[in-house]
Motif scaffolding. Sequence first.
Motif, short mmCIF file in Angstrom:
data_model
loop_
_atom_site.label_atom_id
_atom_site.label_comp_id
_atom_site.label_asym_id
_atom_site.label_seq_id
_atom_site.Cartn_x
_atom_site.Cartn_y
_atom_site.Cartn_z
N LYS A 353 -9.76 40.60 -43.46
CA LYS A 353 -9.29 39.72 -44.52
C LYS A 353 -7.87 39.25 -44.25
CE LYS A 353 -9.02 39.28 -49.54
NZ LYS A 353 -9.28 39.94 -50.85
N ALA A 354 -7.03 40.11 -43.68
CA ALA A 354 -5.66 39.74 -43.34
C ALA A 354 -5.64 38.63 -42.30
CB ALA A 354 -4.89 40.95 -42.84
N VAL A 355 -6.52 38.73 -41.31
CA VAL A 355 -6.60 37.68 -40.28
C VAL A 355 -6.98 36.36 -40.91
CG1 VAL A 355 -7.87 36.88 -38.26
CG2 VAL A 355 -7.09 39.25 -38.38
N THR A 356 -7.97 36.38 -41.79
CA THR A 356 -8.43 35.16 -42.45
C THR A 356 -7.32 34.52 -43.28
OG1 THR A 356 -10.69 36.00 -42.57
CG2 THR A 356 -10.12 34.18 -44.03
N GLU A 357 -6.58 35.34 -44.00
CA GLU A 357 -5.59 34.81 -44.94
C GLU A 357 -4.23 34.51 -44.32
OE1 GLU A 357 -5.38 37.66 -48.06
OE2 GLU A 357 -7.32 37.11 -48.93
N LEU A 358 -3.87 35.25 -43.25
CA LEU A 358 -2.49 35.18 -42.77
C LEU A 358 -2.32 34.66 -41.35
CD1 LEU A 358 -1.22 38.63 -44.12
CD2 LEU A 358 -0.91 36.39 -45.17
N ALA A 359 -3.40 34.61 -40.56
CA ALA A 359 -3.25 34.28 -39.13
C ALA A 359 -2.52 32.97 -38.91
CB ALA A 359 -4.63 34.25 -38.46
N HIS A 360 -2.79 31.98 -39.77
CA HIS A 360 -2.19 30.66 -39.57
C HIS A 360 -1.20 30.30 -40.68
CE1 HIS A 360 -5.94 29.72 -36.99
NE2 HIS A 360 -4.98 30.23 -36.27
N LYS A 361 -0.82 31.28 -41.47
CA LYS A 361 0.18 31.00 -42.49
C LYS A 361 1.53 30.73 -41.84
CE LYS A 361 1.57 32.56 -47.08
NZ LYS A 361 1.42 33.63 -48.10
N ILE A 362 1.82 31.47 -40.78
CA ILE A 362 2.96 31.17 -39.91
C ILE A 362 2.40 31.03 -38.51
CG2 ILE A 362 5.18 31.95 -38.99
CD1 ILE A 362 5.55 33.66 -41.45
N TYR A 363 2.31 29.81 -37.99
CA TYR A 363 1.73 29.61 -36.67
C TYR A 363 2.62 30.24 -35.61
CZ TYR A 363 -2.08 26.50 -37.99
OH TYR A 363 -3.23 26.00 -38.51
N PRO A 364 2.04 30.95 -34.67
CA PRO A 364 2.84 31.52 -33.58
C PRO A 364 3.52 30.42 -32.77
CG PRO A 364 0.59 32.41 -33.61
CD PRO A 364 0.59 31.24 -34.52
N LYS A 365 4.68 30.74 -32.25
CA LYS A 365 5.36 29.81 -31.36
C LYS A 365 4.72 29.86 -29.98
CE LYS A 365 8.46 28.55 -34.38
NZ LYS A 365 8.43 27.19 -34.96
N PHE A 366 4.85 28.79 -29.26
CA PHE A 366 4.24 28.65 -27.94
C PHE A 366 4.58 29.83 -27.03
CE2 PHE A 366 4.78 27.08 -23.54
CZ PHE A 366 3.46 26.73 -23.26
N TRP A 367 5.87 30.23 -27.02
CA TRP A 367 6.31 31.27 -26.08
C TRP A 367 5.80 32.65 -26.44
CZ3 TRP A 367 10.02 28.43 -28.98
CH2 TRP A 367 10.49 29.08 -30.12
N MET A 368 5.18 32.80 -27.61
CA MET A 368 4.67 34.10 -28.01
C MET A 368 3.33 34.44 -27.34
SD MET A 368 5.65 34.01 -32.08
CE MET A 368 4.82 35.55 -32.43
N TYR A 369 2.71 33.45 -26.72
CA TYR A 369 1.42 33.66 -26.07
C TYR A 369 1.61 34.09 -24.62
CZ TYR A 369 -0.94 31.35 -29.98
OH TYR A 369 -1.42 31.02 -31.23
N PRO A 370 0.65 34.85 -24.07
CA PRO A 370 0.69 35.17 -22.64
C PRO A 370 0.56 33.89 -21.81
CG PRO A 370 -0.87 36.57 -23.82
CD PRO A 370 -0.46 35.49 -24.77
N ALA A 371 0.95 33.97 -20.55
CA ALA A 371 0.97 32.79 -19.66
C ALA A 371 -0.39 32.09 -19.61
CB ALA A 371 1.41 33.21 -18.27
N LYS A 372 -1.47 32.86 -19.58
CA LYS A 372 -2.80 32.26 -19.50
C LYS A 372 -3.09 31.42 -20.73
CE LYS A 372 -7.67 33.38 -18.69
NZ LYS A 372 -8.65 34.48 -18.46
N ASN A 373 -2.74 31.94 -21.90
CA ASN A 373 -2.94 31.18 -23.13
C ASN A 373 -2.04 29.95 -23.19
OD1 ASN A 373 -3.44 34.25 -23.82
ND2 ASN A 373 -4.70 33.08 -25.22
N GLN A 374 -0.84 30.08 -22.67
CA GLN A 374 0.06 28.92 -22.64
C GLN A 374 -0.53 27.79 -21.81
OE1 GLN A 374 4.03 30.03 -21.46
NE2 GLN A 374 4.27 31.51 -23.10
N GLU A 375 -1.15 28.14 -20.69
CA GLU A 375 -1.80 27.11 -19.86
C GLU A 375 -2.90 26.41 -20.64
OE1 GLU A 375 -3.21 28.84 -16.26
OE2 GLU A 375 -1.24 29.56 -15.62
#
Length: 543
Positions: A353-375
């Motif tokens: 439920k937390a993922v559903t309600e909060l995951a995109h309430k504050i979008y992660p910044k680009f640099w917070m993702y691993p290199a593969k996800n950044q690509e």
Amino acid sequence: MKKSKLSPFNTKIQLKQWLNYKPYEKSQGMYDAYYLRIANQVQEVLLEFKENDDIEIALFEDFEGFENDAISKVSCVIASFFEDFTNEIGIWNYFIAQNKQNIGKELPFYDLTEYSSEYLNVQDIAYLLWHFWEKENVENMVYNPFSFEPIAENILEVLEDNLEDAPVTNFYKDYFKVADSIGFFDLKVKLHWLALESYIALDAKIELSGAITVLLGEAYERNLNMDTDIVGKLIYSMQDDYLYNYPLCFGSITALDILTSLAQCSDKKRAEIATLRQTHHGYYFVESIDKEYFHLKHIGTKQSYSVLRMSGQKTDKNMPESPFVVNTKLAKWNEAWWISGSVIGTPIESKEKAVTELAHKIYPKFWMYPAKNQETILESQESQYKQFTSFFGDDFLVFENGEKMVEGLKAMNEKNGVFNDPVHYENMLKQLATPEEMIVLQFDRTAGIRFFNDVENIICFLRGDAVSEKEAGTATKDLITCHDIDTVQKLLAMYPNHPPLKLSFSEVDVEANLQYYSRFYHTEYHQPKYPNIADTELLNKPL
């Protein structure tokens, strides 16, 4: 200049006011007494101009009850600038060096034929006066920077008369020494002064004060009974946001930029200071707590962090354990993660439920993702850009109204085989304050889609529609105060035969100073750009 009559405002600036701009609370005796005297002499000059009916500039009557407070503030700012010069602190020199790099000269607007960074210059003082009154302005007027030169010349005389006897201190040389072993919170103290208390942070003070007022006002309107502790945490977090990334109207530089430049430290430590720009903000699951660390996992990126428990002592003595989610900001320092800002805990029923309600309430910044996800994010952004420009033929478009823009986006999505969600487009139209007016749609290759619906008067002016001199001045003012340099240049290129840009209250060559106006009014645009995660995660949904 004739002497003023006895002013009803004859209170001298007090030591406490002067110390508001210093990185220390206790006076350094005769040293501070000297610069406080300079501040009061500057104030006397300003008050003389205020009372002088022969001066044809309306600088002071716009401020009603707080005009004299503004005069005291700018007097302290100019005295602090003088202290910066005599002590070779380096703040002003960093500012003009960045101007030289970004706009081709040390200061905008003025003739700098005889300007030298090794001397006090009338243009420096005139700029400080213009900058201060432009930020304090309650009438949304763009002042003529040349109007300040007569006042600046008189202030320059005061400073030059005192230059030979000006005392110096070793305090600032020691202050900017940054040892490799310096603690995170000790470094934050230095950043806090530069970002919110130094003389170059005057616009940040204004912005933060306004943001806090809005926060408390909204809480009152919503009948939120926030206790003192919660209010303190929110304000502390808001202050924290200004330390790393808030771009000052002084050429869009940040406190972190200044500290990175002025710090006396190893190259490794200097590089580490610069990386504080990339803090990790968001909602985290509290996975576990041991003697040394809080073990957190970011809801959006699923990345795990071992955060030094000692770093929580400045915000919360005890981190709530699972099943809790915390909203906080993390910073990497001395090869460890630290809590930066406040920690606000929220109990949850389940992780799902937390993922559903909060995951995109504050979008992660680009640099917070691993290199593969950044690509993957970069590929998604590029794919969207190609879809957009392939369909429309350009990345910058002017639509007759909001409905026409939405129709165009729908048609593009249909061509690309993307499912059209009617609710999405209905919500988009609701976001447009005036959907019946012209609207600009832009795909910024780095930051994603942007649209502007405050352009109709500007476009009418640029395409040569008959407008009065006053309307032309208003259109020019709106162009530079409401839009960043990229948008301005694209609009001017779209209408190459546009009338000359002319401000009603200024003699400035507007087109020659567009870059600096953008850095003054649109500071955020001139910071490093990263993909908009909210856009890239919607690659397979309507734009």
